[in-house]
Write a protein that holds these residues in place. Structure first.
Motif, mmCIF file in Angstrom:
data_model
loop_
_atom_site.group_PDB
_atom_site.id
_atom_site.type_symbol
_atom_site.label_atom_id
_atom_site.label_comp_id
_atom_site.label_asym_id
_atom_site.label_seq_id
_atom_site.Cartn_x
_atom_site.Cartn_y
_atom_site.Cartn_z
ATOM 1 N N CYS A 1 -10.313 -6.024 3.978
ATOM 2 C CA CYS A 1 -11.263 -5.637 5.035
ATOM 3 C C CYS A 1 -10.617 -4.630 5.982
ATOM 4 O O CYS A 1 -11.244 -3.631 6.374
ATOM 5 N N PHE A 2 -9.369 -4.884 6.354
ATOM 6 C CA PHE A 2 -8.670 -3.933 7.218
ATOM 7 C C PHE A 2 -8.532 -2.576 6.533
ATOM 8 O O PHE A 2 -8.773 -1.524 7.158
ATOM 9 N N LEU A 3 -8.152 -2.571 5.279
ATOM 10 C CA LEU A 3 -7.961 -1.309 4.558
ATOM 11 C C LEU A 3 -9.268 -0.530 4.445
ATOM 12 O O LEU A 3 -9.289 0.698 4.575
ATOM 13 N N ASP A 4 -10.361 -1.248 4.210
ATOM 14 C CA ASP A 4 -11.674 -0.586 4.153
ATOM 15 C C ASP A 4 -12.019 0.026 5.509
ATOM 16 O O ASP A 4 -12.516 1.167 5.595
ATOM 17 N N ASP A 5 -11.762 -0.729 6.568
ATOM 18 C CA ASP A 5 -12.062 -0.225 7.913
ATOM 19 C C ASP A 5 -11.154 0.945 8.274
ATOM 20 O O ASP A 5 -11.575 1.899 8.942
ATOM 21 N N LEU A 6 -9.904 0.868 7.833
ATOM 22 C CA LEU A 6 -8.966 1.965 8.075
ATOM 23 C C LEU A 6 -9.445 3.246 7.411
ATOM 24 O O LEU A 6 -9.427 4.321 8.018
ATOM 25 N N GLN B 1 0.834 -1.197 0.000
ATOM 26 C CA GLN B 1 0.000 0.000 0.000
ATOM 27 C C GLN B 1 0.877 1.259 0.000
ATOM 28 O O GLN B 1 1.779 1.395 0.817
ATOM 29 N N ARG B 2 0.592 2.170 -0.908
ATOM 30 C CA ARG B 2 1.375 3.405 -0.987
ATOM 31 C C ARG B 2 0.786 4.513 -0.129
ATOM 32 O O ARG B 2 1.495 5.386 0.368
ATOM 33 N N GLU B 3 -0.533 4.505 0.017
ATOM 34 C CA GLU B 3 -1.170 5.542 0.815
ATOM 35 C C GLU B 3 -2.386 4.947 1.504
ATOM 36 O O GLU B 3 -3.349 4.545 0.828
ATOM 37 N N PRO B 4 -2.338 4.796 2.805
ATOM 38 C CA PRO B 4 -1.216 5.188 3.660
ATOM 39 C C PRO B 4 -0.123 4.118 3.689
ATOM 40 O O PRO B 4 -0.388 2.942 3.409
ATOM 41 N N GLU B 5 1.083 4.510 4.043
ATOM 42 C CA GLU B 5 2.138 3.541 4.260
ATOM 43 C C GLU B 5 1.863 2.800 5.567
ATOM 44 O O GLU B 5 1.486 3.397 6.565
ATOM 45 N N ILE B 6 2.035 1.482 5.508
ATOM 46 C CA ILE B 6 1.713 0.659 6.675
ATOM 47 C C ILE B 6 2.968 -0.059 7.161
ATOM 48 O O ILE B 6 3.722 -0.624 6.372
#
Length: 475
Positions: free
Chosen positions: A395-400, A32-37
């Motif tokens: 799912c995590f990215l959507d929730d984030l 992931q480029r944005e946000p960096e994790i």
């Protein structure tokens, strides 16, 4: 850095477990480029890679080569590995919630399913998982003693890939195994083996066998073992033939063809025999405290209410002598402290990877996710974990994006490192694992083998100059 609910913070995810599903999840997050994790992986053992190291058979080196990919993932600047740290005892869910926006469980299925028959707990009756862990040098199984001297007949219950591995390792010659990374003590025990016959028992027919084409094909290519398949066992009943034709399952069709090609082989004079049996189930293990024989019942296939083929016991029984038994009827997950668990399935209840507080419920355990066998049950091969990981990480990215994740108080790298050092001073970094890796490889080169493994945690720590009072360092 990114802004979450008005606060500037590093986005950080903890992954519990370092097997294939954990690494595939880490890869997706790090891309992931944005946000960096930032991804921190926690592993109970000092060594990474889960079942690829501790479960894949030593004579399947090509499959093990996937660890090169995982090592590349681990080299990412935003990835950290904390080995020799056990979740639930040394690190708690509360600890992680203070430092991470998401916690992802990738702990696999660590134990086996039982048969539920009389005599199952006798001496010389084992779970296949125990034997597999033992010959792979897994520290949890290092102390097991599989004495194969005086053992003539072995029964392997199950027809999945793990059952094939067990049968194949029992049938291999010491010469075939010597160049592999099999544990030294296991190689020595197999060198002294007196095994002559290995029965592989499947409760359904050949068309329903779970092994893959390469696994069953490999049994027919053994240097000193014949494979024996009776015509009756290789034949399809009417229901199976119809189902196979309608399903157009190429793998199952190929399995049946391979099995049928073994029917006319017979015995060629090799010292061991692998005997495949289908449509039979063990009903009792017989012996006076120690395995002496097995009673099996003949099955027939019937259609259940959902149109699936199921085995049904008949009134035909058979008893045959056997000295050792390995059950390989499925893996099963174990509960994690303070994490919901559905005991019937041996999984963490979830909705597409989002952890639920209970099975068939809708309430989420916010910021907690699951991937791999502990998510879906023990199914699929190594590569199956990749799409599974993508689903959970999405799912995590959507929730984030929605701000619906954990709200940690401190996500700084130094703060995480301080927490780990306080909880487990002798943690192992990935750089330190690479040192262990190099030592194992050098030890293998010295004796003409691919690798000589460390099989005790204490030996690993000693090789790194660590004691329980010393801290790990670095990435």
């Amino acid at each position: 850095m990114t802004t979450l609910n008005g606060k500037t913070a590093k986005i950080r995810v903890a992954i519990i477990g370092s097997g294939p599903s954990g690494f595939y999840a880490a890869d997706q997050l790090l891309k992931q480029r944005e946000p960096e994790i930032f991804v921190d992986m926690y592993e109970r053992l000092p060594t990474p890679f889960g079942l690829v190291r501790g479960g894949v058979a030593p004579d399947h080196a090509k499959i093990k080569s996937v660890t090169k990919l995982y090592s590349r993932i681990a080299s990412h600047e935003r990835f950290s590995f904390f080995g020799n740290v056990e979740f639930g005892t040394e690190i708690s869910r509360f600890d992680l919630s203070e430092h991470y926006h998401g916690i992802l469980y990738a702990v696999g299925a660590q134990t086996d399913r039982k048969l539920g028959i009389a005599g199952e707990d006798m001496l010389n009756s084992y779970a296949a998982t125990e034997f597999v862990g033992w010959y792979n040098g897994h520290p949890d199984y290092r102390a097991y003693d599989f004495d194969l001297s005086g053992i003539k007949r072995v029964a392997v219950i199950g027809v999945g890939n793990v059952a094939m591995d067990v049968a194949r390792i029992l049938a291999r010659t010491p010469q075939e195994l010597y160049g592999t990374d099999i544990a030294d003590y296991a190689l020595d025990a197999l060198r002294k083996s007196d095994v002559e016959e290995i029965y592989v028992l499947g409760r359904r027919g050949p068309a329903q066998a779970a092994f893959t084409n390469p696994e069953i094909k490999e049994l027919g290519e053994m240097a000193d073992a014949d494979i024996i398949v009776d015509c009756e066992d290789a034949s399809l009943d009417e229901l199976s033939a119809t189902h196979l034709k309608e399903a157009r399952d190429r793998s199952a069709i190929r399995n049946v063809k391979i099995l049928q090609s073994y029917v006319d082989r017979g015995i060629t004079g090799k010292s061991r025999r692998i005997i495949m049996r289908f449509l039979v189930s063990p009903s009792e293990i017989i012996g006076n405290g120690k395995v002496e024989a097995m009673k099996i019942v003949k099955n027939e296939l019937v259609l259940d209410e959902n149109g699936n083929l199921r085995p049904r016991a008949t009134d035909q029984f058979e008893v045959f002598p056997v000295d050792m038994i390995f059950r390989s009827v499925g893996y099963r997950g174990v509960p994690l402290r303070d994490v919901p668990f559905y005991d019937r399935w041996g999984t963490i209840p979830n909705d597409r990877g989002r952890v639920l507080t209970k099975h068939e419920g809708k309430e989420r355990l916010k910021g907690n996710y699951v991937v791999g066998w502990i998510k879906r049950g023990p199914s699929g091969i190594i590569g199956t974990n990749k799409p599974d990981a993508i689903e959970s990480t999405n799912c995590f990215l959507d929730d984030l994006a929605a701000g619906d994740v954990l709200q940690p108080s401190d996500t700084r790298c130094d703060s995480v490192l301080e927490m780990v050092r306080m909880r487990k001073p002798a943690f192992i970094s990935f750089d330190e694992w690479k040192i262990l890796d190099e030592i194992e490889l050098r030890r293998g080169i010295d004796c003409g083998r691919s690798r000589v493994k460390f099989t005790r945690v204490e030996e690993m720590l000693e090789a790194l100059g660590k004691t329980p009072a010393l801290a790990g360092a670095g990435k």
